[in-house]
Design a protein around this motif. Structure first.
Motif, short mmCIF file in Angstrom:
data_model
loop_
_atom_site.label_atom_id
_atom_site.label_comp_id
_atom_site.label_asym_id
_atom_site.label_seq_id
_atom_site.Cartn_x
_atom_site.Cartn_y
_atom_site.Cartn_z
N GLY A 192 1.30 -1.03 -0.26
CA GLY A 192 0.00 0.00 0.50
C GLY A 192 0.91 1.32 0.04
O GLY A 192 0.72 1.91 -0.51
N ASN A 193 2.28 1.31 0.06
CA ASN A 193 2.88 2.40 0.10
C ASN A 193 3.93 2.48 -1.03
O ASN A 193 3.91 3.31 -1.86
CB ASN A 193 3.65 2.34 1.99
CG ASN A 193 3.11 2.48 3.19
OD1 ASN A 193 2.23 3.45 3.09
ND2 ASN A 193 3.38 1.73 3.75
N LYS A 194 5.28 1.26 -0.52
CA LYS A 194 5.51 1.24 -2.20
C LYS A 194 5.71 -0.45 -2.79
O LYS A 194 5.61 -0.72 -4.12
CB LYS A 194 7.50 0.56 -1.10
CG LYS A 194 7.45 1.92 -0.62
CD LYS A 194 9.38 2.02 -0.46
CE LYS A 194 10.09 3.28 0.27
NZ LYS A 194 10.98 2.44 0.29
N LYS A 195 4.45 -0.62 -2.63
CA LYS A 195 3.67 -2.42 -3.14
C LYS A 195 2.95 -2.26 -3.66
O LYS A 195 2.06 -1.90 -2.31
CB LYS A 195 4.86 -3.59 -2.29
CG LYS A 195 5.67 -3.71 -2.07
CD LYS A 195 6.01 -4.73 -1.14
CE LYS A 195 7.43 -5.23 -1.53
NZ LYS A 195 7.92 -6.78 -0.03
N VAL B 99 -0.97 -16.56 1.51
CA VAL B 99 -0.65 -16.08 -0.30
C VAL B 99 -0.67 -14.91 -0.07
O VAL B 99 -1.38 -13.98 -0.22
CB VAL B 99 -1.60 -17.02 -0.38
CG1 VAL B 99 -1.35 -16.76 -2.52
CG2 VAL B 99 -1.96 -18.11 -0.66
N PHE B 100 1.01 -14.55 -1.07
CA PHE B 100 1.08 -13.38 -1.12
C PHE B 100 1.37 -13.12 -2.36
O PHE B 100 3.06 -14.15 -2.89
CB PHE B 100 2.15 -12.92 0.12
CG PHE B 100 2.58 -11.55 0.41
CD1 PHE B 100 2.44 -10.58 0.43
CD2 PHE B 100 4.43 -11.46 -0.85
CE1 PHE B 100 3.16 -9.33 0.55
CE2 PHE B 100 5.03 -10.34 -0.74
CZ PHE B 100 4.44 -9.42 -0.20
N LEU B 101 1.18 -12.02 -3.20
CA LEU B 101 1.53 -11.03 -4.58
C LEU B 101 2.23 -9.73 -4.35
O LEU B 101 1.23 -9.17 -4.11
CB LEU B 101 0.99 -11.80 -5.17
CG LEU B 101 1.12 -11.43 -7.02
CD1 LEU B 101 2.12 -12.26 -7.46
CD2 LEU B 101 -0.03 -11.90 -7.55
N SER B 102 3.34 -9.77 -5.17
CA SER B 102 3.71 -7.76 -4.65
C SER B 102 4.01 -7.37 -5.89
O SER B 102 4.85 -8.54 -6.39
CB SER B 102 4.40 -8.02 -3.63
OG SER B 102 5.61 -8.13 -3.86
N PHE B 103 3.33 -6.26 -6.42
CA PHE B 103 4.75 -5.55 -7.84
C PHE B 103 5.00 -4.60 -7.11
O PHE B 103 4.75 -3.47 -6.72
CB PHE B 103 3.70 -5.47 -8.04
CG PHE B 103 2.87 -6.71 -9.34
CD1 PHE B 103 3.32 -7.36 -11.15
CD2 PHE B 103 1.31 -6.98 -8.58
CE1 PHE B 103 2.42 -8.35 -10.68
CE2 PHE B 103 0.85 -8.41 -8.66
CZ PHE B 103 1.62 -8.97 -9.95
N THR B 104 6.30 -4.38 -6.91
CA THR B 104 7.27 -2.78 -7.03
C THR B 104 7.98 -2.64 -7.83
O THR B 104 8.76 -3.16 -8.78
CB THR B 104 8.75 -2.73 -6.23
OG1 THR B 104 7.69 -4.23 -4.42
CG2 THR B 104 9.06 -2.17 -4.92
N ARG B 105 7.41 -1.07 -8.42
CA ARG B 105 8.09 -0.59 -9.58
C ARG B 105 9.21 0.34 -9.06
O ARG B 105 9.69 0.60 -8.88
CB ARG B 105 7.05 0.03 -10.17
CG ARG B 105 7.15 1.38 -11.45
CD ARG B 105 6.06 2.16 -11.72
NE ARG B 105 6.47 2.73 -13.41
CZ ARG B 105 5.58 3.13 -14.12
NH1 ARG B 105 4.56 2.71 -13.84
NH2 ARG B 105 6.27 3.79 -15.76
#
Length: 558
Positions: A165-168, A186-192
């Motif tokens: 919610g801040n960077k991811k 179960v975890f999935l993250s996207f960091t630009r």
């Protein structure tokens, strides 16, 4: 001839192709044998020896139709042969038929698969030539190097959700779970990061974890990424989904900086990919919005199998490179949740209470009237009409969701159709109920009871089957215990009330035989029986609603 398994082909051939003759002329039929160490799959072709990238030559005729099958490649019937089943085989024999317009030199090529991750590509076979042709000279060409999988590194600790919610941009199930503390998360993250995105994925799995980007809520034409466990190694692969079939793996994908970790039954993997990949046909642009699917399942030797549970799907489309968010999803769409919930309410609660009221509470409320009818009858009728109404609404929801009949739901929809039919016929039959003194009343009573009992039994069977379907796969063992508990609770209550009714009848008969204070004793026994029934009904309703709440809460958590 390269299998899209996402693994590197073996370098040195272990299998051999042989032919019965080295010369041929148009119209000849030549026996071709592929042999070697035990293998499961193969593909055999014949090509122009002077142009191996050219068209396929001739056609094949099968010798053993149980082991092999003819393929139509490049719009030419019988131009290749492949395996019919994955059983182990040591040798395959076929006939090759030389066409009329055949080149001077023909070479046979084979791809052989020992298992999903061990295979050989374009194994060269013998070259056969037409008589009086110029002797074939092997061209001095440099073979291109075999594709290799990109390097990887090992992760040393679980992923962190502190930046969600801040960077991811994070997708989690259950919502707001912590992969550092909860193994079931179960975890999935996207960091630009400028023009690329770092992807992290983790969850409990003994086989594989995957996610896909989709334009809709249906599998097919999707951009997918899979982390497959292979013994103590993890392969990270880009793939494309073409429907309900096996995903097509890309051996040479656009993934970089790949890492993985296996610990405490949790599979972790991460990789980097560019936001836009114009050089890769099946990779989506991450600046667009998509539904996000997360799935897991079993694997064997690096080969994945169909997920047993419906994938987790986000509630709406998202742009993962946009502002960071922290979202969840559901393993079941709202229509299927509503279908299950309404059927549980109808066939666990309303119909069960309605049956008990009609069967055991006529004497209790026979002298109390509501809108001109006995209270027991009005309550029974209201509950049964509610059951039919809920069933009709719930029955339509899967058809709206699927857009038609589901061929992947086993016996559940067939049982559902029977229940729906009986749920409509029962109130229609009740509307035609003969009067109490009509000679047809006995026939009506038995017919009404038989149809109602059949509907209840079939409905329970349909609910047991429906709970295991991928679209509404409720968690074990809670669903099984709750359904078994409901059945035992209801049957036990009916047996208790039947025993009580029998004992009360016997008690009245004994009093009648003695001719002592018949009216007063009967009235006292009757009052005592009514109180007992009311207490049992109250306890039954509380237990019934408890089992219902357990199943409804399980649906809500999907």
């Amino acid at each position: 001839m390269i299998p899209e398994h996402g693994h590197t082909p073996q370098a040195q051939p272990a299998h051999h192709i042989s032919v019965t003759q080295k010369t041929f002329k148009p119209g000849d039929q030549i026996r071709v044998t592929l042999s070697g160490p035990s293998f499961k799959g193969f593909l055999l072709e014949a090509r122009d020896a002077e142009n191996l990238n050219g068209r396929l030559i001739g056609s094949f005729t099968l010798i053993d139709e149980e082991q092999s099958q003819i393929l139509t490649c490049e719009d030419v019937q019988g131009s290749a042969v492949s395996h019919r089943n994955p059983s182990k085989k040591d040798e395959i024999e076929v006939y090759w038929n030389a066409p009329s317009n055949v080149p001077d030199h023909i070479q046979f090529l084979a791809t052989v698969a020992k298992n999903y991750k061990t295979f050989w590509v374009k194994i060269p076979g013998p070259i056969i030539s037409q008589p009086n042709s110029i002797p074939f000279t092997t061209p001095k060409t440099t073979m291109p190097p075999l594709p290799t999988l990109p390097p990887f590194s090992y992760l040393t600790k679980p992923f962190s959700a502190s930046d969600c919610g801040n960077k991811k941009f994070c997708v989690r199930s259950p919502l707001n779970c912590d992969p550092e503390k909860e193994h079931a998360c179960v975890f999935l993250s996207f960091t630009r990061d400028d023009q690329s995105v770092m992807v992290e994925m983790s969850g409990p799995s003994e086989g594989y974890l995957s996610f896909a980007l989709s334009h809709d809520r249906w599998m097919g034409d999707d951009d997918a990424y899979i982390c497959v466990r292979d013994n103590q190694t993890v392969h990270i692969l880009a793939s494309r989904l073409t429907g309900r079939s096996h995903p097509l793996m890309d051996s040479e994908g656009p993934l970089e900086a790949m890492s993985w970790r296996l610990a405490d039954g949790v599979l972790q993997c991460s990789f980097r990919r560019n936001i836009s990949l114009p050089g890769f046909k099946n990779r989506f642009d991450l600046n667009a919005s998509y539904y996000i699917f997360i799935a897991d399942g079993a694997s064997n030797d690096g080969r994945i199998y169909r997920h047993a549970q419906q994938p987790l799907i986000t509630y709406e489309k998202y742009i993962v490179t946009d502002s960071p968010e922290n979202i969840g999803g559901s393993h079941s769409l709202l229509l299927l949740k509503a279908h299950g919930a309404l059927m549980f309410v109808a066939w666990m609660t309303t119909v069960s209470i309605g049956v008990l009221i009609a069967r055991f509470f006529k004497p209790v409320w026979s002298k109390t009237f509501f809108f001109g009818e006995a209270v027991w009858f009005q309550v029974h009728r209201m509950l049964m009409i509610t059951t039919s109404a809920l069933t009709c609404v719930a029955f339509l929801l899967p058809f709206i969701y699927r857009g038609g009949w589901s061929r992947h739901a086993g016996y559940h929809p067939y049982l559902g159709c029977i229940v729906m039919t009986l749920a409509i016929l029962q109130p229609l039959l009740a509307a035609c109920r003969p009067s109490v003194y009509d000679p047809r009343r006995q026939l009506f009573n038995w017919t009404h009871w038989s149809m109602g009992t059949a509907a209840r039994i079939i409905a329970v069977a349909a609910m047991f089957l429906g709970m295991d379907l991928p679209g509404l796969n409720l968690p074990e063992p809670r669903k099984t215990y709750a359904m078994i508990g409901f059945v035992v609770w209801h049957v036990g209550t009916e047996i208790l009330l039947e025993i009580h009714a029998y004992r009360l009848t016997r008690k009245v008969e004994i009093l009648d035989d003695t001719r002592i204070q018949i009216l007063e004793s009967f009235t006292a026994a009757e009052a005592e029986g009514h109180t007992f029934k009311k207490v049992v009904l109250t306890i039954y309703v509380c237990g019934n609603v408890t089992f219902l709440i357990i199943l409804l809460s399980a649906i809500n958590q999907l």
